[in-house]
Design a protein around this motif. Structure first.
Motif, PDB file in Angstrom:
ATOM      1  N   LEU A   1       3.330  14.994  -8.671  1.00  0.00           N
ATOM      2  CA  LEU A   1       4.294  14.047  -9.261  1.00  0.00           C
ATOM      3  C   LEU A   1       5.511  14.987  -9.799  1.00  0.00           C
ATOM      4  CD1 LEU A   1       5.010  11.308 -10.344  1.00  0.00           C
ATOM      5  CD2 LEU A   1       3.662  11.853 -12.367  1.00  0.00           C
ATOM      6  N   PHE A   2       5.098  16.097 -10.291  1.00  0.00           N
ATOM      7  CA  PHE A   2       6.029  16.946 -10.751  1.00  0.00           C
ATOM      8  C   PHE A   2       7.264  17.497  -9.839  1.00  0.00           C
ATOM      9  CE2 PHE A   2       7.431  21.436 -11.075  1.00  0.00           C
ATOM     10  CZ  PHE A   2       8.491  21.615 -12.090  1.00  0.00           C
ATOM     11  N   VAL A   3       6.545  17.643  -8.543  1.00  0.00           N
ATOM     12  CA  VAL A   3       7.584  18.027  -7.720  1.00  0.00           C
ATOM     13  C   VAL A   3       8.540  16.990  -7.004  1.00  0.00           C
ATOM     14  CG1 VAL A   3       7.726  18.725  -5.047  1.00  0.00           C
ATOM     15  CG2 VAL A   3       6.236  20.006  -6.570  1.00  0.00           C
ATOM     16  N   PHE A   4       7.927  15.752  -6.870  1.00  0.00           N
ATOM     17  CA  PHE A   4       8.376  14.457  -6.606  1.00  0.00           C
ATOM     18  C   PHE A   4       9.516  14.179  -7.459  1.00  0.00           C
ATOM     19  CE2 PHE A   4       8.836   9.833  -7.122  1.00  0.00           C
ATOM     20  CZ  PHE A   4       9.247   9.538  -5.983  1.00  0.00           C
ATOM     21  N   LEU A   5       9.364  14.095  -8.688  1.00  0.00           N
ATOM     22  CA  LEU A   5      10.029  13.838  -9.715  1.00  0.00           C
ATOM     23  C   LEU A   5      11.474  14.490  -9.691  1.00  0.00           C
ATOM     24  CD1 LEU A   5       8.175  12.633 -12.858  1.00  0.00           C
ATOM     25  CD2 LEU A   5       9.311  11.240 -11.115  1.00  0.00           C
ATOM     26  N   GLU A   6      11.155  16.036  -9.460  1.00  0.00           N
ATOM     27  CA  GLU A   6      12.150  17.033  -9.372  1.00  0.00           C
ATOM     28  C   GLU A   6      13.133  16.720  -8.206  1.00  0.00           C
ATOM     29  OE1 GLU A   6      13.164  19.465 -11.460  1.00  0.00           O
ATOM     30  OE2 GLU A   6      11.990  18.965 -13.183  1.00  0.00           O
TER      31      GLU A   6
ATOM     32  N   MET B   1       8.069   2.987  -1.369  1.00  0.00           N
ATOM     33  CA  MET B   1       8.553   4.168  -1.107  1.00  0.00           C
ATOM     34  C   MET B   1       9.041   4.250   0.637  1.00  0.00           C
ATOM     35  SD  MET B   1       6.742   7.942  -1.200  1.00  0.00           S
ATOM     36  CE  MET B   1       6.781   8.096  -3.060  1.00  0.00           C
ATOM     37  N   PRO B   2      10.302   4.688   0.617  1.00  0.00           N
ATOM     38  CA  PRO B   2      11.134   5.074   1.943  1.00  0.00           C
ATOM     39  C   PRO B   2      10.111   6.039   2.839  1.00  0.00           C
ATOM     40  CG  PRO B   2      12.696   5.068   0.388  1.00  0.00           C
ATOM     41  CD  PRO B   2      11.361   5.041  -0.432  1.00  0.00           C
ATOM     42  N   GLU B   3      10.126   5.708   4.155  1.00  0.00           N
ATOM     43  CA  GLU B   3       9.296   6.624   5.138  1.00  0.00           C
ATOM     44  C   GLU B   3       9.634   8.086   5.028  1.00  0.00           C
ATOM     45  OE1 GLU B   3       6.301   7.441   7.624  1.00  0.00           O
ATOM     46  OE2 GLU B   3       6.622   5.618   7.090  1.00  0.00           O
ATOM     47  N   THR B   4      10.888   8.394   4.848  1.00  0.00           N
ATOM     48  CA  THR B   4      11.132   9.828   4.834  1.00  0.00           C
ATOM     49  C   THR B   4      10.780  10.516   3.346  1.00  0.00           C
ATOM     50  OG1 THR B   4      13.298   9.112   3.537  1.00  0.00           O
ATOM     51  CG2 THR B   4      13.388   9.428   6.136  1.00  0.00           C
ATOM     52  N   GLU B   5      10.566   9.831   2.415  1.00  0.00           N
ATOM     53  CA  GLU B   5      10.063  10.329   1.187  1.00  0.00           C
ATOM     54  C   GLU B   5       8.687  10.322   1.320  1.00  0.00           C
ATOM     55  OE1 GLU B   5      11.353   8.276  -2.390  1.00  0.00           O
ATOM     56  OE2 GLU B   5      13.751   8.038  -1.744  1.00  0.00           O
ATOM     57  N   GLN B   6       7.859   9.380   1.970  1.00  0.00           N
ATOM     58  CA  GLN B   6       6.361   9.547   2.184  1.00  0.00           C
ATOM     59  C   GLN B   6       6.131  10.933   2.964  1.00  0.00           C
ATOM     60  OE1 GLN B   6       4.184   6.245   3.402  1.00  0.00           O
ATOM     61  NE2 GLN B   6       6.163   4.788   2.968  1.00  0.00           N
TER      62      GLN B   6
ATOM     63  N   GLY C   1       0.653  -1.250   0.036  1.00  0.00           N
ATOM     64  CA  GLY C   1       0.238  -0.001   0.014  1.00  0.00           C
ATOM     65  C   GLY C   1       0.715   1.182   0.028  1.00  0.00           C
ATOM     66  N   ASN C   2       2.151   0.898  -0.049  1.00  0.00           N
ATOM     67  CA  ASN C   2       2.957   2.220   0.162  1.00  0.00           C
ATOM     68  C   ASN C   2       4.091   2.306  -0.894  1.00  0.00           C
ATOM     69  OD1 ASN C   2       1.735   3.658   2.265  1.00  0.00           O
ATOM     70  ND2 ASN C   2       2.917   2.599   3.763  1.00  0.00           N
ATOM     71  N   ARG C   3       3.669   1.734  -1.899  1.00  0.00           N
ATOM     72  CA  ARG C   3       4.444   1.712  -3.247  1.00  0.00           C
ATOM     73  C   ARG C   3       4.536   3.081  -3.853  1.00  0.00           C
ATOM     74  NH1 ARG C   3       2.781  -3.886  -6.193  1.00  0.00           N
ATOM     75  NH2 ARG C   3       0.526  -2.737  -5.352  1.00  0.00           N
ATOM     76  N   TYR C   4       5.543   3.510  -4.630  1.00  0.00           N
ATOM     77  CA  TYR C   4       5.623   4.798  -5.219  1.00  0.00           C
ATOM     78  C   TYR C   4       4.305   5.281  -5.876  1.00  0.00           C
ATOM     79  CZ  TYR C   4      10.702   5.525  -4.315  1.00  0.00           C
ATOM     80  OH  TYR C   4      11.857   5.699  -3.690  1.00  0.00           O
TER      81      TYR C   4
END
Length: 279
Positions: free
Chosen positions: A27-32, A49-54, A2-5
């Motif tokens: 998505l734009f901000v995330f990819l940048e 997706m790692p917790e810090t990125e979430q 449930g926490n995949r990218y």
């Protein structure tokens, strides 16, 4: 699971759309932030997706939901193939302004010309011109000292040799002879406040957006001041609001009766530039 990218980003995007915001912006901000291309995204989207990125996505989504511009979140914006620092003290450079820069570069060869950019903001115009035309002597003027701090950093980062001047319009260079005056001045009238995008109204600097006299005050000032310092062979390149073509054209035709004053459209088909050149 449930926490995949793709699941995290899908939820974030859906949340924004329910708020009436642009879903793709997260998505734009995330990819940048990740430095990922669309291909990287496709390769990784089913990974956890790692917790810090979430947590970062959550913070970014909350700001985007408040209409905070993605470029301010990231701290930069791309313009004319260069990356510029942006802050809340500077306007975010727009694609329409790239068209003004492109026209100025293509219409003027790389001989030694004195060029002045009024209302420089991030210095996106001035720096893009200098990098494309190294022989030009480029000065950039702004009334905002805070904007000039950002502009100078951009010039340093992009190795552009530009003179920065704190001042109002062309007053600081009134005794010089100018080959090219270029400006994307504040041109929105107070009456257009309600038509503005909420993120622009809330977060971008009012000083860089609005002008008195139905948005014409700075054009009136520049038309008057340019009479004293534009060379007889000089040219003026102005960005305008899409409804201002005729009136700005008339203003500059009155100030420069012997010059050719033309309106040009942007790629969207809106009046966007007024260019003053010798007959």
């Amino acid at each position: 699971m449930g926490n995949r990218y793709f699941e995290v980003l899908e939820r974030a995007s859906s949340f924004l759309e329910k708020q009436g915001k642009e879903g793709y912006s997260i998505l734009f901000v995330f990819l940048e932030r990740k430095g990922w291309s669309k291909t990287d995204w496709l390769l990784h989207l089913k990974e956890e997706m790692p917790e810090t990125e979430q947590q970062q996505v959550q913070v970014d989504v909350e700001r985007l939901a408040e209409n905070y511009p993605p470029q301010y979140l990231l701290g930069y914006s791309d313009f004319y193939d260069h990356r510029f620092l942006v802050t809340e003290n500077t306007l975010i450079p727009r694609p329409e302004t790239e068209e003004l820069v492109d026209r100025c570069i293509k219409e003027n060869p790389d001989q030694r010309l004195t060029v002045v950019d009024v209302g420089t903001g991030t210095a996106a115009i001035a720096i893009s011109l200098k990098l494309a035309r190294p022989n030009w002597q480029v000065s950039a003027i702004d009334i905002s000292e805070e904007a000039l701090v950002v502009a100078k950093k951009n010039a340093q980062n992009l190795a552009a040799d530009i003179s920065f001047i704190h001042g109002d319009g062309l007053k600081p260079v009134r005794d010089e002879a100018i080959d090219i005056l270029i400006s994307n001045p504040p041109y929105i009238s107070n009456a257009e406040w309600e038509l503005m995008d909420e993120s622009v109204r809330t977060f971008e600097p009012k000083k860089a957006l609005f002008a008195e006299n139905d948005g014409l005050a700075i054009y009136q000032q520049l038309a008057n001041e340019a009479k004293n310092c534009l060379k007889s062979t000089g040219k003026i390149y102005l960005e305008i609001g899409f409804q201002q073509g005729k009136v700005v054209q008339a203003l500059f035709q009155h100030a420069f009766p012997k010059y050719n004053v033309q309106i040009f459209k942007d790629l969207s088909g809106n009046d966007r530039m007024v260019i003053v050149s010798p007959e």
